[in-house]
Enzyme design. Structure first.
Site, short mmCIF file in Angstrom:
data_model
loop_
_atom_site.label_atom_id
_atom_site.label_comp_id
_atom_site.label_asym_id
_atom_site.label_seq_id
_atom_site.Cartn_x
_atom_site.Cartn_y
_atom_site.Cartn_z
N GLU A 436 0.82 -1.22 0.00
CA GLU A 436 0.00 0.00 0.00
C GLU A 436 0.86 1.26 0.00
O GLU A 436 0.34 2.37 0.01
CB GLU A 436 -1.01 0.00 1.15
CG GLU A 436 -0.46 -0.39 2.49
CD GLU A 436 -1.53 -0.59 3.56
OE1 GLU A 436 -2.69 -0.21 3.37
OE2 GLU A 436 -1.17 -1.13 4.62
N CYS A 507 -7.45 -5.96 -1.26
CA CYS A 507 -8.41 -5.82 -0.16
C CYS A 507 -8.82 -4.37 0.05
O CYS A 507 -9.59 -4.05 0.95
CB CYS A 507 -7.85 -6.41 1.13
SG CYS A 507 -6.43 -5.52 1.76
C1 PEP Z 1 -6.06 -0.10 2.07
O1 PEP Z 1 -5.27 0.80 2.38
O2 PEP Z 1 -6.49 -0.27 0.93
C2 PEP Z 1 -6.55 -1.03 3.10
C3 PEP Z 1 -7.25 -2.08 2.79
O3 PEP Z 1 -6.30 -0.71 4.40
P1 PEP Z 1 -7.09 0.44 5.18
O4 PEP Z 1 -8.22 0.89 4.31
O5 PEP Z 1 -7.57 -0.12 6.46
O6 PEP Z 1 -6.04 1.48 5.35
MG MG Z 2 -4.33 0.76 4.31
#
Ligand code: PEP
Ligand code: MG
Length: 573
Positions: A436, A507
């Site tokens: 990410e 995700c």
């Molecule tokens: C994302 O960053 O895409 C992720 C799934 O984590 P979060 O949204 O919890 O930061």
């Molecule tokens: Mg994230």
């Protein structure tokens, strides 16, 4: 006069209800609808709490102190406020007329009074605002010591409640899981903020970034939220109301039709099998994942277990939470992400120090490595729970090889301790990392060599690639999942994972957005993780797609770098 406002659509569906104007402080109490038969006892609960505060104040007055006259003055003032019918009597009326729980009623009444204070010229009187807030805090504290009845289901003909706020934090929004909120609208916020994510997981329509909605809406106004188009209608006439009631029924019908796909395997027309997994925030969300027959949990955001409380959950409590999800999923994979606190997700019990730029600060794995004892507690709980199902550990926000090495050695340390204590766990537990941060996607080799799987967090990947705060509506128009740089990072990650033979999932919110399903399939993505409510829609898209054909088209699309051309090509997939 009806009027229409446009904002950012963040959670689909249509909600129609009465506006409840709230401030941030207000949301620190639960918003519950009291069953008619419990209304009088709820009023009594309020009166008991007021009596308790009156008694406490008397005790304060009698305490020996060197500042006797100052104490007496504030106690008298607070007692006077307590006796003022504006506060307690009007709050009791809210309990009776709106069937709000006592905490919510008294805080709403406080808001009304405090708003009036702001218009007073006299500075002495204006300063009394803080006293009103303190008195209400005392009442709420007394009420919380004596919890009331569980929220009632709303009556079939009763209108729903729509929360209208300037801003809501993810911690505020997770409270809605216990209440009867049908939807919410806010002045600020971005489409992939965690507040928006929680709204989607609750399945309640929401529109954010409306700028002045809290000022132009009155408490009790009828509000329509169209969470698909990002439209909010205040005070609609009967014709518009009817139109939206029909739309809401049509959506309901559509959702029911999708339920027929529950038992189908998710495979494309040419036989490419896809795993459709669920994103969850709390253990009880596992039921939603099971309801749609998800192939596993692709992301359990454990930070929500840590929010809205004064102390951190201990090993036992975490173990129970993780074990319950592992058991509920009965052998299907359950991917549990280690604590990702920081940026827009905060802890009441402390957490990372406030930073000038929290999204770039001590967040996620950085914070866990800085708090080794807290991290070890979570890892021990995760490992212990792994004896009861197929748990895998997911490390968020990796950017450096040494972060992964440190996380792996913390896992080893937890394993060694458990072995010594003769506690069972899965020796072969798989450990993955979240891609990410662009640096991770660009230098994936060092992660592929260390980890068993990867999960692309598109929400943060887009935020960090484009330098766009995902929670800031002022730059929301620049948050572009189809930016060629973003597409290349995603495609490259999927390809590198495939070459190395390690599974890659998405995700982030792109995984559950049907506009991008065919694009991701064409990139070769085999695991999609999303809110349970989105799984059947995505399955429908997959069943209609031909992966081979999409792969050819997407390979061509990835060579484009003109935004309009990319958009056109995605639409045509
Ligand atoms: C994302 O960053 O895409 C992720 C799934 O984590 P979060 O949204 O919890 O930061
Ligand atoms: Mg994230």
């Amino acid at each position: 006069m009806p009027f229409v406002i446009h904002g950012l659509p963040v959670s689909q569906g249509i909600a129609i209800g009465n506006a409840h104007l709230v401030s941030h402080a207000l949301l620190e109490v639960d918003h519950l609808l009291i069953a008619p038969r419990h209304v009088e006892s709820e009023v009594m609960r309020l009166e008991d709490a007021v009596a308790k505060v009156r008694y406490e104040l008397r005790a304060v007055r009698e305490m020996p102190t060197t500042a006797q006259s100052e104490v007496a003055a504030f106690v008298d003032l607070h007692t006077m406020l307590l006796d003022d019918p504006m506060l307690v009597e009007n709050a009791a009326r809210l309990v009776r007329e709106r069937r709000c729980n006592a905490e919510w009623a008294v805080v709403q009444q406080m808001e009304a009074i405090v708003d009036d204070f702001d218009n007073i010229d006299d500075p002495y009187l204006r300063e009394r605002k803080a006293d009103v807030i303190q008195v209400v805090e005392r009442i709420v504290k007394a009420l919380l010591g004596h919890p009331g009845h569980v929220a009632a289901r709303k009556g079939k003909n009763g209108l729903d409640t729509i929360v209208v706020a300037h801003d809501l934090s993810p911690a505020d929004t997770i409270h809605f899981k216990n209440s009867q909120i049908a939807g919410f609208v806010t002045d600020v916020g971005g489409a992939t903020s965690h507040t928006a994510i929680v709204a989607r997981s609750l399945g309640i329509p929401a529109v954010v970034g409306l700028r002045h909605i809290r000022h132009i809406t009155r408490d009790g106004d009828i509000v329509i939220i169209d969470g698909t188009r990002g439209v909010v209608i205040i005070d609609p006439d009967e014709r518009v109301l009817e139109e939206y009631r029909l739309k809401r029924s049509a959506l309901e019908l559509e959702r029911n039709k999708l339920k027929r796909l529950k038992a189908n395997r998710a495979a494309t027309l040419d036989g490419f099998e896809v795993s459709l997994q669920a994103n969850i925030e709390l253990p009880r969300d596992a039921a939603g994942a099971k309801d749609v027959n998800a192939d596993g949990v692709g992301l359990f955001r454990t930070e929500f277990l840590f929010m809205n409380r004064d102390t951190l959950p201990n090993e036992e409590e975490q173990y129970e939470a993780y074990r319950s999800v592992a058991k509920a999923l009965a052998g299907k994979p359950v991917t549990i992400r280690t604590l990702d606190i920081g940026a827009d997700k905060t802890l009441s019990s402390g957490g990372p120090r406030p930073e000038t730029n929290p999204a770039l600060g001590l967040r996620a794995i950085r914070y866990c490595l800085a708090e080794p004892q807290m991290f070890l507690t979570q890892l021990r709980a995760l490992l212990r729970a792994s004896a009861h199902g197929k748990i895998q550990i997911l490390i968020p926000m990796i950017a450096h090889a040494h972060e992964v090495d440190a996380a792996l050695s913390a896992i080893e340390q937890a394993k060694t301790q458990l072995r010594a204590e003769k506690i069972r766990f899965d020796e072969d537990i798989r450990v993955g990392g979240m891609v990410e941060i662009p640096a991770a996607a660009l230098a994936l080799g060092m992660f592929v060599r260390r980890l068993d799987f990867l999960s692309i967090g598109t929400n943060d990947l887009i935020q960090y690639t484009l330098a766009i705060d995902r929670a800031d509506e002022a730059v929301a128009h620049l948050y572009d999942p189809l930016h060629p740089a973003v597409l290349r990072l995603i495609a490259q990650t999927i390809q590198t994972g495939a070459k190395a033979g390690i599974p890659v999932s998405v995700c982030g919110e792109m995984g559950g957005d049907r506009r991008f399903t065919r694009l991701l399939l064409g990139m070769g993505l085999g695991v999609f993780s999303m809110h349970p409510a989105q799984i059947l829609q995505i399955k429908q898209e997959i069943l209609r797609s031909d992966a081979g054909e999409l792969a050819l088209k997407v390979a061509r699309l990835l060579r484009l770098d003109e935004p309009e051309k990319i958009r056109e090509a995605v639409d045509k997939l």
